[in-house]
Motif scaffolding. Structure first.
Motif, mmCIF file in Angstrom:
data_model
loop_
_atom_site.group_PDB
_atom_site.id
_atom_site.type_symbol
_atom_site.label_atom_id
_atom_site.label_comp_id
_atom_site.label_asym_id
_atom_site.label_seq_id
_atom_site.Cartn_x
_atom_site.Cartn_y
_atom_site.Cartn_z
ATOM 1 N N MET A 71 1.210 -2.808 -5.559
ATOM 2 C CA MET A 71 0.980 -1.539 -5.446
ATOM 3 C C MET A 71 1.311 -0.855 -4.075
ATOM 4 S SD MET A 71 -0.365 -0.898 -8.380
ATOM 5 C CE MET A 71 -1.215 0.552 -8.248
ATOM 6 N N VAL A 72 1.337 -1.879 -2.941
ATOM 7 C CA VAL A 72 1.359 -1.375 -1.376
ATOM 8 C C VAL A 72 2.567 -2.102 -0.721
ATOM 9 C CG1 VAL A 72 0.428 -1.213 0.679
ATOM 10 C CG2 VAL A 72 -0.916 -0.502 -1.192
ATOM 11 N N ILE A 73 3.518 -1.210 0.049
ATOM 12 C CA ILE A 73 4.656 -1.952 0.436
ATOM 13 C C ILE A 73 4.013 -1.916 2.215
ATOM 14 C CG2 ILE A 73 6.923 -1.743 1.497
ATOM 15 C CD1 ILE A 73 7.267 -0.096 -1.206
ATOM 16 N N ARG A 74 4.069 -3.192 2.817
ATOM 17 C CA ARG A 74 3.767 -3.255 4.164
ATOM 18 C C ARG A 74 5.124 -3.354 4.888
ATOM 19 N NH1 ARG A 74 3.031 -7.344 8.138
ATOM 20 N NH2 ARG A 74 1.013 -6.946 9.330
ATOM 21 N N LYS A 75 5.474 -2.696 5.642
ATOM 22 C CA LYS A 75 6.628 -2.559 6.812
ATOM 23 C C LYS A 75 6.239 -2.783 8.079
ATOM 24 C CE LYS A 75 11.138 -0.401 7.726
ATOM 25 N NZ LYS A 75 11.718 0.782 7.258
ATOM 26 N N GLU A 76 6.603 -3.999 8.556
ATOM 27 C CA GLU A 76 6.470 -4.164 10.176
ATOM 28 C C GLU A 76 7.528 -4.164 10.867
ATOM 29 O OE1 GLU A 76 4.619 -8.135 12.474
ATOM 30 O OE2 GLU A 76 4.483 -8.080 10.291
ATOM 31 N N TYR A 77 7.394 -3.252 12.086
ATOM 32 C CA TYR A 77 8.456 -3.236 12.645
ATOM 33 C C TYR A 77 8.285 -4.160 13.959
ATOM 34 C CZ TYR A 77 9.018 1.374 10.226
ATOM 35 O OH TYR A 77 9.345 2.242 9.298
ATOM 36 N N PRO A 78 9.622 -4.824 14.502
ATOM 37 C CA PRO A 78 9.427 -5.855 15.507
ATOM 38 C C PRO A 78 9.613 -5.139 16.763
ATOM 39 C CG PRO A 78 11.543 -5.769 14.614
ATOM 40 C CD PRO A 78 10.861 -4.716 13.792
ATOM 41 N N GLN A 79 8.470 -4.563 17.386
ATOM 42 C CA GLN A 79 8.258 -3.852 18.510
ATOM 43 C C GLN A 79 6.951 -4.264 19.178
ATOM 44 O OE1 GLN A 79 8.785 -0.022 16.908
ATOM 45 N NE2 GLN A 79 6.529 0.336 17.767
ATOM 46 N N ILE A 80 7.037 -3.898 20.650
ATOM 47 C CA ILE A 80 5.562 -4.022 21.215
ATOM 48 C C ILE A 80 5.073 -2.808 21.950
ATOM 49 C CG2 ILE A 80 4.523 -5.112 23.343
ATOM 50 C CD1 ILE A 80 6.550 -7.320 23.127
ATOM 51 N N PRO A 81 4.069 -2.239 21.545
ATOM 52 C CA PRO A 81 3.124 -2.856 20.532
ATOM 53 C C PRO A 81 3.383 -2.905 19.214
ATOM 54 C CG PRO A 81 2.124 -0.692 20.913
ATOM 55 C CD PRO A 81 3.407 -1.107 21.749
ATOM 56 N N PRO A 82 2.955 -3.859 18.230
ATOM 57 C CA PRO A 82 3.469 -4.131 16.868
ATOM 58 C C PRO A 82 3.267 -2.661 16.128
ATOM 59 C CG PRO A 82 1.999 -5.935 17.476
ATOM 60 C CD PRO A 82 1.856 -4.880 18.533
ATOM 61 N N LYS A 83 3.892 -2.231 15.127
ATOM 62 C CA LYS A 83 3.917 -1.169 14.294
ATOM 63 C C LYS A 83 4.094 -1.689 12.970
ATOM 64 C CE LYS A 83 6.131 3.134 13.427
ATOM 65 N NZ LYS A 83 7.254 4.216 13.597
ATOM 66 N N VAL A 84 3.043 -1.251 12.147
ATOM 67 C CA VAL A 84 2.944 -1.501 10.799
ATOM 68 C C VAL A 84 2.830 -0.290 10.085
ATOM 69 C CG1 VAL A 84 1.901 -2.892 8.898
ATOM 70 C CG2 VAL A 84 2.345 -4.003 11.242
ATOM 71 N N GLU A 85 3.536 -0.197 8.863
ATOM 72 C CA GLU A 85 3.266 1.238 7.907
ATOM 73 C C GLU A 85 3.120 0.791 6.768
ATOM 74 O OE1 GLU A 85 5.853 4.721 10.314
ATOM 75 O OE2 GLU A 85 6.820 3.520 8.799
ATOM 76 N N TYR A 86 2.247 1.388 5.826
ATOM 77 C CA TYR A 86 2.013 1.221 4.527
ATOM 78 C C TYR A 86 2.319 2.593 3.827
ATOM 79 C CZ TYR A 86 -0.717 -2.700 6.351
ATOM 80 O OH TYR A 86 -1.305 -3.863 7.089
ATOM 81 N N SER A 87 2.890 2.177 2.659
ATOM 82 C CA SER A 87 3.512 2.998 1.534
ATOM 83 C C SER A 87 3.273 2.608 0.207
ATOM 84 C CB SER A 87 4.894 3.519 1.699
ATOM 85 O OG SER A 87 5.695 2.462 1.806
ATOM 86 N N LEU A 88 3.223 3.447 -0.761
ATOM 87 C CA LEU A 88 3.338 3.214 -2.324
ATOM 88 C C LEU A 88 4.436 2.488 -2.833
ATOM 89 C CD1 LEU A 88 1.215 6.192 -3.740
ATOM 90 C CD2 LEU A 88 0.223 3.950 -2.651
ATOM 91 N N THR A 89 4.248 1.554 -3.774
ATOM 92 C CA THR A 89 5.503 1.151 -4.577
ATOM 93 C C THR A 89 5.559 2.084 -5.788
ATOM 94 O OG1 THR A 89 4.058 -0.392 -5.871
ATOM 95 C CG2 THR A 89 4.855 -1.372 -3.834
ATOM 96 N N GLN A 90 6.818 1.564 -6.429
ATOM 97 C CA GLN A 90 7.000 2.445 -7.533
ATOM 98 C C GLN A 90 6.121 2.246 -8.562
ATOM 99 O OE1 GLN A 90 9.395 4.968 -7.650
ATOM 100 N NE2 GLN A 90 8.528 5.286 -9.871
ATOM 101 N N LYS A 91 5.513 1.090 -8.731
ATOM 102 C CA LYS A 91 4.413 0.879 -9.749
ATOM 103 C C LYS A 91 3.340 1.444 -9.285
ATOM 104 C CE LYS A 91 1.618 -3.229 -11.111
ATOM 105 N NZ LYS A 91 1.456 -4.642 -10.772
ATOM 106 N N ALA A 92 2.703 1.700 -8.354
ATOM 107 C CA ALA A 92 1.535 2.473 -7.779
ATOM 108 C C ALA A 92 1.846 3.939 -7.982
ATOM 109 C CB ALA A 92 1.301 2.205 -6.429
ATOM 110 N N ASN A 93 3.223 4.373 -7.854
ATOM 111 C CA ASN A 93 3.520 5.784 -8.053
ATOM 112 C C ASN A 93 3.331 6.295 -9.479
ATOM 113 O OD1 ASN A 93 4.140 6.734 -5.708
ATOM 114 N ND2 ASN A 93 6.364 5.805 -5.847
ATOM 115 N N THR A 94 3.389 5.144 -10.579
ATOM 116 C CA THR A 94 2.901 5.423 -11.795
ATOM 117 C C THR A 94 1.767 5.858 -12.222
ATOM 118 O OG1 THR A 94 2.922 3.095 -12.583
ATOM 119 C CG2 THR A 94 5.129 4.154 -12.773
#
Length: 112
Positions: A71-94
């Motif tokens: 239901m959720v996509i976790r996207k981690e960016y390789p940086q300092i400080p760490p950055k993580v973003e969450y968004s909905l999957t297509q399944k969740a959009n339904t």
């Protein structure tokens, strides 16, 4: 399996309703999905601020469960400080039309 099948098996967990509850049930999951639908993508601390009363540990575990259920996509960016973003999957959009129906019901029945 329909609700009629539930009567035969006696196990509501094996119905489509039971599956849906296993994915979005509980105190926080639908709220998290709603916030992600309204504000995409969202960083962890930003989501924590929007929800308020949830603990960091609970938010983290709920996001992990939503991610495991697709239901959720976790996207981690390789940086300092760490950055993580969450968004909905297509399944969740339904599921969003159902969440809109919850909002409509709440609007119509809040003051009754």
């Amino acid at each position: 399996m329909s609700m009629a099948d539930y009567k035969e098996s006696g196990n509501i967990q094996e119905t489509p309703f039971g599956y849906t509850l296993s994915v979005v049930g509980g105190k926080w999951k639908m709220l998290i999905l709603y916030l992600l639908a309204e504000n995409k993508p969202v960083r962890f601390n930003e989501m924590k601020r929007m929800i308020g009363a949830i603990t960091f540990k609970t938010l983290s575990s709920q996001l992990k469960e939503l991610e495991a259920d697709g239901m959720v996509i976790r996207k981690e960016y390789p940086q300092i400080p760490p950055k993580v973003e969450y968004s909905l999957t297509q399944k969740a959009n339904t599921l969003l039309p159902v969440l809109e129906q919850f909002c409509d019901w709440g609007e119509k029945n809040r003051d009754n």
